[in-house]
Write a protein that holds these residues in place. Structure first.
Motif, mmCIF file in Angstrom:
data_model
loop_
_atom_site.group_PDB
_atom_site.id
_atom_site.type_symbol
_atom_site.label_atom_id
_atom_site.label_comp_id
_atom_site.label_asym_id
_atom_site.label_seq_id
_atom_site.Cartn_x
_atom_site.Cartn_y
_atom_site.Cartn_z
ATOM 1 N N SER A 172 39.825 58.584 76.244
ATOM 2 C CA SER A 172 38.943 59.756 76.220
ATOM 3 C C SER A 172 39.269 60.642 75.015
ATOM 4 C CB SER A 172 39.008 60.521 77.543
ATOM 5 O OG SER A 172 40.118 61.358 77.585
ATOM 6 N N LYS A 173 40.482 60.529 74.486
ATOM 7 C CA LYS A 173 40.830 61.287 73.275
ATOM 8 C C LYS A 173 40.301 60.589 72.016
ATOM 9 C CE LYS A 173 44.631 63.738 75.337
ATOM 10 N NZ LYS A 173 45.919 63.470 75.952
ATOM 11 N N VAL A 174 40.539 59.281 71.906
ATOM 12 C CA VAL A 174 40.057 58.604 70.687
ATOM 13 C C VAL A 174 38.519 58.592 70.638
ATOM 14 C CG1 VAL A 174 42.118 57.150 70.432
ATOM 15 C CG2 VAL A 174 40.121 56.211 71.568
ATOM 16 N N ALA A 175 37.897 58.710 71.820
ATOM 17 C CA ALA A 175 36.427 58.723 71.874
ATOM 18 C C ALA A 175 35.834 59.999 71.285
ATOM 19 C CB ALA A 175 35.948 58.527 73.313
ATOM 20 N N THR A 176 36.687 60.982 70.984
ATOM 21 C CA THR A 176 36.167 62.204 70.350
ATOM 22 C C THR A 176 36.216 62.091 68.815
ATOM 23 O OG1 THR A 176 38.339 63.277 70.289
ATOM 24 C CG2 THR A 176 37.027 63.650 72.273
ATOM 25 N N LEU A 177 36.771 61.000 68.292
ATOM 26 C CA LEU A 177 36.957 60.860 66.843
ATOM 27 C C LEU A 177 35.765 60.134 66.185
ATOM 28 C CD1 LEU A 177 40.719 59.729 66.974
ATOM 29 C CD2 LEU A 177 39.838 62.071 66.700
ATOM 30 N N ALA A 178 35.163 60.792 65.205
ATOM 31 C CA ALA A 178 33.930 60.287 64.593
ATOM 32 C C ALA A 178 34.071 58.877 64.008
ATOM 33 C CB ALA A 178 33.475 61.252 63.505
ATOM 34 N N LYS A 179 35.178 58.628 63.308
ATOM 35 C CA LYS A 179 35.319 57.321 62.646
ATOM 36 C C LYS A 179 35.429 56.188 63.660
ATOM 37 C CE LYS A 179 37.179 59.154 58.395
ATOM 38 N NZ LYS A 179 38.379 59.487 57.633
ATOM 39 N N ILE A 180 36.116 56.467 64.756
ATOM 40 C CA ILE A 180 36.262 55.429 65.794
ATOM 41 C C ILE A 180 34.882 55.150 66.416
ATOM 42 C CG2 ILE A 180 37.479 54.784 67.942
ATOM 43 C CD1 ILE A 180 39.478 55.628 65.782
ATOM 44 N N ARG A 181 34.148 56.221 66.726
ATOM 45 C CA ARG A 181 32.833 56.054 67.356
ATOM 46 C C ARG A 181 31.916 55.237 66.446
ATOM 47 N NH1 ARG A 181 32.653 58.603 72.027
ATOM 48 N NH2 ARG A 181 30.597 57.712 72.337
ATOM 49 N N LYS A 182 31.957 55.544 65.141
ATOM 50 C CA LYS A 182 31.057 54.861 64.204
ATOM 51 C C LYS A 182 31.318 53.344 64.222
ATOM 52 C CE LYS A 182 29.233 55.562 59.576
ATOM 53 N NZ LYS A 182 29.493 54.336 58.849
ATOM 54 N N ILE A 183 32.581 52.974 64.152
ATOM 55 C CA ILE A 183 32.935 51.549 64.111
ATOM 56 C C ILE A 183 32.527 50.867 65.423
ATOM 57 C CG2 ILE A 183 34.864 49.908 64.021
ATOM 58 C CD1 ILE A 183 36.354 52.068 62.315
ATOM 59 N N LEU A 184 32.821 51.503 66.536
ATOM 60 C CA LEU A 184 32.536 50.862 67.826
ATOM 61 C C LEU A 184 31.032 50.795 68.107
ATOM 62 C CD1 LEU A 184 35.517 52.032 70.069
ATOM 63 C CD2 LEU A 184 35.201 49.881 68.854
ATOM 64 N N VAL A 185 30.301 51.838 67.717
ATOM 65 C CA VAL A 185 28.841 51.813 67.920
ATOM 66 C C VAL A 185 28.230 50.646 67.134
ATOM 67 C CG1 VAL A 185 26.684 53.059 67.409
ATOM 68 C CG2 VAL A 185 28.576 54.257 68.555
ATOM 69 N N GLU A 186 28.703 50.433 65.892
ATOM 70 C CA GLU A 186 28.209 49.307 65.096
ATOM 71 C C GLU A 186 28.479 47.978 65.797
ATOM 72 O OE1 GLU A 186 26.264 49.071 62.507
ATOM 73 O OE2 GLU A 186 26.122 51.249 62.744
ATOM 74 N N LYS A 187 29.696 47.826 66.310
ATOM 75 C CA LYS A 187 30.066 46.573 67.008
ATOM 76 C C LYS A 187 29.154 46.381 68.230
ATOM 77 C CE LYS A 187 35.081 46.325 65.916
ATOM 78 N NZ LYS A 187 35.356 45.052 65.274
ATOM 79 N N GLN A 188 28.880 47.475 68.943
ATOM 80 C CA GLN A 188 28.053 47.386 70.158
ATOM 81 C C GLN A 188 26.611 47.000 69.819
ATOM 82 O OE1 GLN A 188 28.961 51.328 71.555
ATOM 83 N NE2 GLN A 188 31.082 50.752 71.959
#
Ligand code: DC
Length: 243
Positions: free
Chosen positions: A110-126
């Motif tokens: 829930s903490k790393v999910a607030t980080l923009a760079k992590i979200r960007k990479i995971l959204v692309e993978k999804q």
């Protein structure tokens, strides 16, 4: 804007312990779709941070680790994986389906999910996963960020106390000793974090079907979604035949 993929996409968002995982898993099984648990991907990012002794706010380091990792998600296969898991997550060749389920990893996710760079990479993978197969994808931003053109969008929710009660039961089964009051506070905090974060906060979209499961069994929720999907698929096929 039309959808870039011809595959059927079911997007499910909702707050913690609304039953998204169990409903999505059963739905995927009935429809023979892939179940994509996007929360598991944020958990994998937290696990990578833990394995590399990073704190959960080291955005660049975690982003680089996740970008260079091989993440495979699939429906559980064979007797070995029939151990109660809802999904199988292979991270860099290792089965981490259970390692990502600890309380520490959940908190870290829930903490790393607030980080923009992590979200960007995971959204692309999804997005990539949903381009090549029919999916039931669940999370917190699927209906408006990952699959905004999904064929069916659902916001699955339930009363706070009912969700906390369900989570409490899951803890009891796992042998985690917490009172119901503690779990209510925890669920409330998690909701607040998910719904108030700056990037892509959880919310129901105007075109989502708001499904309140407070008074419904899991089976009733799944059956009502299956009925709707079958009708939609029949309509879709009908339209295609006319072309
Ligand atoms: O659904 P879960 O508890 O496994 O999710 C773990 C964390 O990841 C949770 O704090 C919410 C976050 N999450 C998110 O921000 N976006 C998603 N699409 C899925 C999960």
């Amino acid at each position: 804007m039309s959808k870039s993929s011809n595959f059927f996409q079911i997007a499910i968002d909702g707050p913690v312990a609304a039953g998204k995982g169990t409903v999505s898993r059963l739905l995927a099984e009935k429809l023979n779709f892939l179940y994509v648990d996007t929360g598991a991907m944020y958990r994998a990012a937290a696990l990578l941070a833990m394995q590399n002794n990073l704190s959960f706010d080291q955005e660049d380091e975690i982003a680089s680790l996740i970008a260079n990792s091989k993440l495979e998600m699939r429906n559980p296969e064979g007797d070995k994986e029939a151990d109660g898991r809802l999904t199988t997550l292979i991270l860099n060749g290792e089965d981490t389906s259970w390692a990502i389920r600890t309380i520490r990893c959940s908190d870290g996710a829930s903490k790393v999910a607030t980080l923009a760079k992590i979200r960007k990479i995971l959204v692309e993978k999804q997005k990539k996963i949903a381009e090549t197969q029919n999916v039931v994808m669940e999370g917190r931003d699927i209906t408006f960020k990952v699959l905004p053109e999904a064929d069916l969008k659902i916001f699955l929710t339930a009363d706070l106390k009912i969700r906390a009660h369900r989570r409490h039961l899951q803890y009891l089964i796992k042998g985690i000793d917490k009172t119901l009051e503690e779990v209510i506070v925890e669920v409330k905090e998690r909701d607040e974090r998910d719904m108030s974060r700056q990037i892509d906060p959880l919310h129901p979209t105007a075109d989502s079907w708001i499904l309140d499961s407070s008074q419904l069994s899991i089976g009733e929720v799944v059956d009502s979604i299956v009925d709707k999907v079958q009708t939609m698929i029949e309509e879709k096929n009908g339209i295609h035949e006319k072309k």
